[in-house]
Design a protein around this motif. Structure first.
Motif, PDB file in Angstrom:
ATOM      1  N   MET B 236       2.668 -11.515  11.730  1.00  0.00           N
ATOM      2  CA  MET B 236       3.690 -10.475  11.549  1.00  0.00           C
ATOM      3  C   MET B 236       3.129  -9.181  10.960  1.00  0.00           C
ATOM      4  N   ARG B 237       1.888  -9.242  10.497  1.00  0.00           N
ATOM      5  CA  ARG B 237       1.271  -8.008  10.009  1.00  0.00           C
ATOM      6  C   ARG B 237       1.196  -6.957  11.126  1.00  0.00           C
ATOM      7  N   ARG B 238       1.212  -7.435  12.366  1.00  0.00           N
ATOM      8  CA  ARG B 238       1.150  -6.514  13.509  1.00  0.00           C
ATOM      9  C   ARG B 238       2.315  -5.528  13.500  1.00  0.00           C
ATOM     10  N   LEU B 239       3.397  -5.931  12.886  1.00  0.00           N
ATOM     11  CA  LEU B 239       4.582  -5.074  12.884  1.00  0.00           C
ATOM     12  C   LEU B 239       4.550  -4.083  11.722  1.00  0.00           C
ATOM     13  N   ASP B 240       3.603  -4.254  10.789  1.00  0.00           N
ATOM     14  CA  ASP B 240       3.572  -3.415   9.586  1.00  0.00           C
ATOM     15  C   ASP B 240       2.683  -2.188   9.712  1.00  0.00           C
ATOM     16  N   VAL B 387     -18.407 -10.176   0.801  1.00  0.00           N
ATOM     17  CA  VAL B 387     -17.298  -9.229   0.611  1.00  0.00           C
ATOM     18  C   VAL B 387     -16.683  -9.344  -0.789  1.00  0.00           C
ATOM     19  N   GLY B 388     -16.693 -10.550  -1.355  1.00  0.00           N
ATOM     20  CA  GLY B 388     -16.100 -10.740  -2.683  1.00  0.00           C
ATOM     21  C   GLY B 388     -14.658 -11.193  -2.611  1.00  0.00           C
ATOM     22  N   GLY B 389     -14.094 -11.501  -3.781  1.00  0.00           N
ATOM     23  CA  GLY B 389     -12.746 -12.071  -3.862  1.00  0.00           C
ATOM     24  C   GLY B 389     -11.666 -11.145  -3.338  1.00  0.00           C
ATOM     25  N   ILE B 390     -12.008  -9.875  -3.223  1.00  0.00           N
ATOM     26  CA  ILE B 390     -11.000  -8.908  -2.762  1.00  0.00           C
ATOM     27  C   ILE B 390     -10.533  -9.195  -1.338  1.00  0.00           C
ATOM     28  N   VAL B 391     -11.295 -10.020  -0.620  1.00  0.00           N
ATOM     29  CA  VAL B 391     -10.884 -10.382   0.746  1.00  0.00           C
ATOM     30  C   VAL B 391      -9.532 -11.106   0.730  1.00  0.00           C
ATOM     31  N   ALA B 392      -9.195 -11.693  -0.415  1.00  0.00           N
ATOM     32  CA  ALA B 392      -7.928 -12.439  -0.490  1.00  0.00           C
ATOM     33  C   ALA B 392      -6.910 -11.780  -1.418  1.00  0.00           C
ATOM     34  N   THR B 393      -7.232 -10.597  -1.950  1.00  0.00           N
ATOM     35  CA  THR B 393      -6.318 -10.011  -2.945  1.00  0.00           C
ATOM     36  C   THR B 393      -5.998  -8.534  -2.706  1.00  0.00           C
ATOM     37  N   THR B 394      -6.435  -7.978  -1.593  1.00  0.00           N
ATOM     38  CA  THR B 394      -6.231  -6.538  -1.356  1.00  0.00           C
ATOM     39  C   THR B 394      -4.743  -6.196  -1.255  1.00  0.00           C
ATOM     40  N   PRO B 395      -4.312  -5.132  -1.932  1.00  0.00           N
ATOM     41  CA  PRO B 395      -2.911  -4.712  -1.812  1.00  0.00           C
ATOM     42  C   PRO B 395      -2.550  -4.388  -0.364  1.00  0.00           C
ATOM     43  N   SER B 396      -1.261  -4.396  -0.106  1.00  0.00           N
ATOM     44  CA  SER B 396      -0.815  -4.258   1.284  1.00  0.00           C
ATOM     45  C   SER B 396      -0.953  -2.826   1.788  1.00  0.00           C
ATOM     46  N   GLU B 397      -0.967  -2.746   3.116  1.00  0.00           N
ATOM     47  CA  GLU B 397      -0.998  -1.453   3.795  1.00  0.00           C
ATOM     48  C   GLU B 397       0.231  -0.615   3.407  1.00  0.00           C
ATOM     49  N   LEU B 398       1.381  -1.298   3.243  1.00  0.00           N
ATOM     50  CA  LEU B 398       2.612  -0.572   2.916  1.00  0.00           C
ATOM     51  C   LEU B 398       2.512   0.071   1.531  1.00  0.00           C
ATOM     52  N   ASP B 399       1.872  -0.625   0.584  1.00  0.00           N
ATOM     53  CA  ASP B 399       1.672  -0.032  -0.747  1.00  0.00           C
ATOM     54  C   ASP B 399       0.671   1.117  -0.676  1.00  0.00           C
ATOM     55  N   TYR B 400      -0.340   0.915   0.181  1.00  0.00           N
ATOM     56  CA  TYR B 400      -1.355   1.963   0.320  1.00  0.00           C
ATOM     57  C   TYR B 400      -0.738   3.224   0.937  1.00  0.00           C
ATOM     58  N   LYS B 401       0.208   3.014   1.842  1.00  0.00           N
ATOM     59  CA  LYS B 401       0.814   4.167   2.522  1.00  0.00           C
ATOM     60  C   LYS B 401       2.018   4.758   1.760  1.00  0.00           C
ATOM     61  N   ASN B 402       2.456   4.054   0.739  1.00  0.00           N
ATOM     62  CA  ASN B 402       3.582   4.539  -0.071  1.00  0.00           C
ATOM     63  C   ASN B 402       3.094   5.704  -0.956  1.00  0.00           C
ATOM     64  N   PRO B 403       3.676   6.895  -0.773  1.00  0.00           N
ATOM     65  CA  PRO B 403       3.206   8.065  -1.546  1.00  0.00           C
ATOM     66  C   PRO B 403       3.240   7.833  -3.057  1.00  0.00           C
ATOM     67  N   GLU B 404       4.167   6.964  -3.513  1.00  0.00           N
ATOM     68  CA  GLU B 404       4.288   6.706  -4.960  1.00  0.00           C
ATOM     69  C   GLU B 404       3.089   5.938  -5.508  1.00  0.00           C
ATOM     70  N   THR B 405       2.481   5.093  -4.681  1.00  0.00           N
ATOM     71  CA  THR B 405       1.420   4.207  -5.189  1.00  0.00           C
ATOM     72  C   THR B 405       0.045   4.479  -4.581  1.00  0.00           C
ATOM     73  N   ARG B 406       0.001   5.295  -3.545  1.00  0.00           N
ATOM     74  CA  ARG B 406      -1.254   5.504  -2.807  1.00  0.00           C
ATOM     75  C   ARG B 406      -2.398   5.962  -3.721  1.00  0.00           C
TER      76      ARG B 406
END
Lengths: 85, 492
Positions: B236-240, B387-406
């Protein structure tokens, strides 16, 4: 009628190639020569390298285990065909 | 030959019945869930027109003499077998995914050989029938889904012994104009975005399984064909958006489906085996050999992308010169190239069958695939290590694209100063896509599970000959060559 045998290099045979020669010797007089009427190519596997490399008008290719009857029948069929031609 | 865009357009002419998440997919060509798989398959068409790739992507039809896409070509030499695996590696590298079209190719090649052999024994006309179908596929540059795996029910029982007789695809009616088939095939790669389905039996059959010894082809939208598109991890990430997928363009593995044949009519001209149970085993073995040959090509192409991503993230993190990183990357390359060696070897050691088609060395093709049930786990482990543990903990694309949190994510997910944060996130997501999720089980079970390869390897291991060599070296059996070298040969 002269029958010759030629072996492939035998790098990794899938069966005992010598068994084919033993059967042939039991039933026919054979030569290690390509200057023959029928040339039998004894390949160790189905890659059959010799079939790609050797040119001869009457070739029989062996590339997997065969029964004694089958080997003899193949050679006799080839001899018959050659005589009739 | 179609181009990529033409292939996608061609899918609009078909109206397959496809379900996903409780709904019917109206257009395969336009579904965002299916899009990555459609794009990956489209690459098999597009690259055939590129002068940079056409040498491996195209061939000359032995039936018509015309230039055709290699995915519809019957191998006429060992060089053709080699070019096939070169094509697999190229496409794996280009897509970082499964491009699906090899299964249909392998089904075509296997049927070419087995229909010939059946005709030799029974005087049937399957081979001529099949050649006509093959010409149709070549001329129209069709993508065929090879459908082999039955749903199988109780695995301890043969097809005719099952409580429900439909656990293996079978003939339920023989008519003057064709047959009617019922049953289901599971995990079928590229099924929903193919033009044709080629169904083959999945196992050796006995006389009582006669109705199950059936091979045929139907269009994907034949009446009675119903498909269920399978779920994948994170689908379902394809839809995000396009970042969290990791490989938004081409997805991961083949987009497999369950195909149900609900009393589907098949005209005789599309039936290539019907009751010749004694040839089911040959057909399965031939198909499996072709398909196992591929895996040191396609999976190594995908590994090229994963190795590249691992090297890139090491660079973005500023650790590319650390000796343990260099060692891990080298190990990944070694594993991948070992698998490549296997694919090349089984192709170069291929042989001509009585039908005239060439097939790979059976033992080596199975060794190739058995390595693929193991090595991708190891190269994925190494990628996750790098790659390190971040491969399983990276914040979502939606948070990255949110102007408030980017801004916060930009700052705190930064690696080296000169590398944009987004690049780092994209590569992390690509590594996640390639090393976690559907990719690994596909390596394990695609083209058959490890036990199936072990059976084939054991059958062809020729232990008797090896024992004979051992006994000769150990001095138990005579060694005539040695005796000659030492001047100890027997005098006649």
């Amino acid at each position: 009628m002269k029958i010759g045998v030629k072996y492939c290099g035998g790098c990794n045979p899938e069966y005992r190639r010598e068994g084919v020669e033993e059967v042939l010797r039991k039933h026919f007089k054979i030569f290690y020569s390509e200057d023959v009427d029928i040339l039998i190519l004894i390949n160790g596997c189905r890659k059959a390298c010799l079939a790609e490399e050797v040119e001869h008008p009457n070739i029989l290719v062996v590339d997997s285990p065969m029964s004694e009857e089958e080997i003899v029948r193949k050679v006799e069929d080839a001899m018959k065909e050659l005589r009739e031609s | 030959m179609m181009k990529g865009k033409e292939y996608i357009e061609s899918l609009r002419k078909y109206k397959p019945t496809v379900y996903f998440m409780g709904k019917k997919i109206e257009s395969v060509a336009d579904s965002p869930i299916l899009a990555p798989h459609v794009n990956a398959a489209a690459m098999t068409y597009e690259l055939a027109h590129d002068p940079k790739y056409e040498d491996v992507m195209t061939a000359t039809s032995h039936l018509t003499g015309e230039k055709i896409n290699r995915f519809t070509h019957i191998h006429q030499s060992t060089e053709d077998l080699v070019k096939k695996v070169r094509m697999m590696r190229l496409l794996g590298r280009k897509t970082g995914s499964c491009f699906q079209r090899c299964v249909g190719l392998d089904a075509l090649c296997a049927l070419y050989i087995t229909t010939y052999d059946i005709d030799q024994k029974y005087g049937t006309d399957y081979h001529e029938r099949f050649k006509e179908y093959l010409t149709y596929v070549q001329k129209n540059d069709l993508m065929a889904a090879g459908a082999m795996t039955d749903v199988k029910g109780d695995r301890s029982l043969r097809p005719h012994q099952q409580a429900d007789p439909d656990m293996y695809v079978r003939v339920v009616e023989r008519r003057e104009d064709g047959i009617v088939v019922r049953g289901a095939k599971a995990h079928i790669t590229g099924a929903v975005n193919s033009h044709e389905i080629i169904a083959l039996p999945t196992r050796a059959m006995g006389e009582k399984d006669k109705d199950y010894a059936v091979a045929f082809a139907v269009p994907v939208d034949a009446e009675g064909v119903v498909m269920f598109f399978g779920r994948q991890t994170n689908d379902m990430r394809r839809l995000d958006g396009d970042i969290d997928c990791g490989n938004a363009k081409y997805g991961t593995v083949g987009g497999e489906a369950l195909i149900v044949f609900n009393d589907v009519f098949v005209p005789w001209e599309r039936v290539f085996m019907c009751g010749e149970y004694d040839f089911a085993s040959e057909l399965v073995e031939t198909f499996a050999t072709y398909h196992r040959q591929n895996y040191g090509g396609c999976k190594v192409g995908v590994a090229d992308v994963l190795i590249g991503a691992s090297a890139a993230i090491a660079e973005y993190n500023g650790v590319e010169r650390a000796s343990h990183i260099v060692d891990k990357l080298t190990e990944m390359v070694h594993l991948a190239e070992t698998c490549w060696c296997c694919s090349l070897a089984c192709s170069y050691e291929g042989f001509k069958t009585p039908s005239g088609a060439y097939m790979p060395n059976l033992l080596l093709a199975n060794v190739t695939k058995l390595n693929i049930t193991r090595f991708p786990y190891e190269w994925s482990r190494l990628a996750q290590d790098i790659v390190g543990g971040i491969v399983a903990t990276t914040p979502s694309e939606l948070d990255y694209k949110n102007p408030e949190t980017r801004e916060l994510i930009e700052k705190y997910l930064k690696g080296k100063a000169d590398v944009p944060t987004e690049h780092r996130i994209r590569v992390i997501r690509l590594i996640e896509n390639l090393s976690i999720g559907a990719e690994l089980p596909e390596s394990m079970h695609g083209a058959g599970s490890p036990a199936a390869q072990k059976i084939m390897i054991a059958r062809r291991a020729n232990l008797d000959l090896k024992k004979e060599e051992a006994k000769r070296v150990a001095g138990i059996l005579p060694d005539e060559d040695y005796q000659r070298v030492r001047g100890e040969e027997k005098k006649e």
